[in-house]
Design a protein around this motif. Structure first.
Motif, PDB file in Angstrom:
ATOM      1  N   GLU A  32       5.114   7.638  -3.665  1.00  0.00           N
ATOM      2  CA  GLU A  32       5.942   6.454  -3.472  1.00  0.00           C
ATOM      3  C   GLU A  32       5.835   5.509  -4.674  1.00  0.00           C
ATOM      4  O   GLU A  32       6.834   4.931  -5.105  1.00  0.00           O
ATOM      5  N   SER A  33       4.650   5.364  -5.213  1.00  0.00           N
ATOM      6  CA  SER A  33       4.468   4.528  -6.404  1.00  0.00           C
ATOM      7  C   SER A  33       5.254   5.090  -7.589  1.00  0.00           C
ATOM      8  O   SER A  33       5.869   4.348  -8.359  1.00  0.00           O
TER       9      SER A  33
ATOM     10  N   GLU B 181       0.857  -1.195   0.000  1.00  0.00           N
ATOM     11  CA  GLU B 181       0.000   0.000   0.000  1.00  0.00           C
ATOM     12  C   GLU B 181       0.893   1.246   0.000  1.00  0.00           C
ATOM     13  O   GLU B 181       1.448   1.619   1.026  1.00  0.00           O
ATOM     14  N   LEU B 182       1.007   1.840  -1.170  1.00  0.00           N
ATOM     15  CA  LEU B 182       1.881   2.999  -1.332  1.00  0.00           C
ATOM     16  C   LEU B 182       1.073   4.225  -1.728  1.00  0.00           C
ATOM     17  O   LEU B 182       0.018   4.110  -2.363  1.00  0.00           O
ATOM     18  N   GLY B 183       1.597   5.391  -1.383  1.00  0.00           N
ATOM     19  CA  GLY B 183       1.009   6.632  -1.840  1.00  0.00           C
ATOM     20  C   GLY B 183       1.383   6.890  -3.282  1.00  0.00           C
ATOM     21  O   GLY B 183       2.230   6.193  -3.857  1.00  0.00           O
ATOM     22  N   ASP B 184       0.790   7.907  -3.874  1.00  0.00           N
ATOM     23  CA  ASP B 184       1.073   8.225  -5.277  1.00  0.00           C
ATOM     24  C   ASP B 184       2.544   8.564  -5.489  1.00  0.00           C
ATOM     25  O   ASP B 184       3.161   8.120  -6.461  1.00  0.00           O
TER      26      ASP B 184
END
Length: 334
Positions: free
Chosen positions: A188-189, A183-186
């Motif tokens: 981090e992705s 589960e990553l933030g935008d």
């Protein structure tokens, strides 16, 4: 005389046959020598088996069997004496003699337990990519001088480092792909995607370094050298490559958009330089100043230099684009 003793004597006779086959130079002589060595080794098993199972143990066999074994081993070792210096150098290349060298030749630690803290995992992955980029740049800096002077020790060092680069590409890519499933933030992705792109760029730079190394080996095998003019041009290219690779790796390691912005102008200069040198070299070929063998190699080297600078430009463009928040089209990269 027992059958076991006859086999032992046969093994002793095979020893000079093995040595002669190794020193004679005819097609396939090493395969014949290897076959004789295998046959002699199998005879060691055969005479022991026969002596024990058919009650053929004798004082002669007890003395001759271990002596024949030692003679066969000594014969094989004698063949490697001319290569002792090469073997020792290879050992020095594969066994680091300092903590700094051990660190240079080590694989990065990528701990999947850090996936619970994506920011930390990303930093660990980036550190690994930085090491990979430094190794690729190092191979480029080692490969280009080989075009002027062959050094087998350097060739071996390049091969060892390229093997590490290939392994790093697989391990880092797998690590980042697994991280992307978390589960990553935008942001981090996006960083995961960019690091995967950087891994590809570094791996390709390493491949082009190997290409240059192989071209140098081709020259050495054919016992040909570049003209004095071509050698001066290669030194100029070497300096340009060192500069652009240093800028690129420093910009990536320190997230320095300002340093990255210096890469593209230098890449354009290298492109112009490559085109000019290509035209000059083709003219030398037409005038008969350079041979066909060296001419083809020189043009191939120019292509590899151009590709290396293109990948440096790709890395820099991504860094500048990320810093400025631009939505750039990756298809425009080189």
């Amino acid at each position: 005389m027992t059958t076991a003793n006859k086999i032992t004597i046969f093994r002793v006779i095979l020893i000079p046959v093995f040595l002669v086959l190794m020193y004679l130079r005819f097609p396939g002589h090493t395969y014949w020598a290897f076959g004789v060595f295998v046959l002699a080794s199998l005879s060691d098993f055969a005479d022991g088996y026969i002596a024990r199972h058919y009650n053929q143990v004798s004082d002669f066999g007890k003395f001759m069997d271990p002596l024949a074994d030692k003679l066969l081993v000594v014969a094989a070792m004698l063949l490697f004496l001319p290569f002792s210096s090469v073997l020792s150098k290879l050992a020095m290349l594969t066994v680091p003699n300092s903590a700094e060298e051990a660190q240079e030749m080590s694989m990065p630690v990528l701990d999947e337990r850090l996936f619970k803290s994506p920011a930390v995992a990303l930093q660990q992955a980036k550190s690994a990519v930085v090491k990979m980029s430094r190794r690729a740049a190092r191979n480029v800096s080692l490969s280009t001088p080989l075009l002027l002077k062959m050094d087998e020790d350097v060739v071996s060092a390049i091969n060892v480092r390229e093997n590490l680069i290939d392994r790093m590409e697989v391990e880092i890519s797998n690590y980042l792909i697994k991280l992307a499933d978390q589960e990553l933030g935008d942001a981090e992705s996006h960083e995961v995607t960019e690091l995967l792109n950087f891994v590809t760029e570094c791996e390709r730079i390493g491949d082009y370094a190997v290409n240059i190394k192989e071209k140098a080996q081709e020259l050495a095998d054919k016992e040909v050298t570049f003209s004095e003019k071509a050698q001066q041009e290669l030194k100029l290219l070497d300096n340009a490559l060192e500069k652009i690779l240093t800028l690129t790796t420093d910009a990536f390691e320190f997230d320095d958009a300002r340093t990255a912005s210096q890469v593209e102008p230098l890449e354009q200069v290298i492109d112009i330089l490559v085109e000019r040198l290509r035209a000059q070299h083709i003219k030398r070929l037409k005038d008969g100043i350079c041979s066909i063998d060296t001419g083809v190699v020189f043009l191939d080297v120019l292509n590899n230099v151009e590709r290396i600078s293109d990948h440096c430009s790709n890395v820099a463009a991504r860094l500048v684009g990320t810093s400025e928040g631009d939505d750039y089209d990756s298809h425009t990269l080189k």
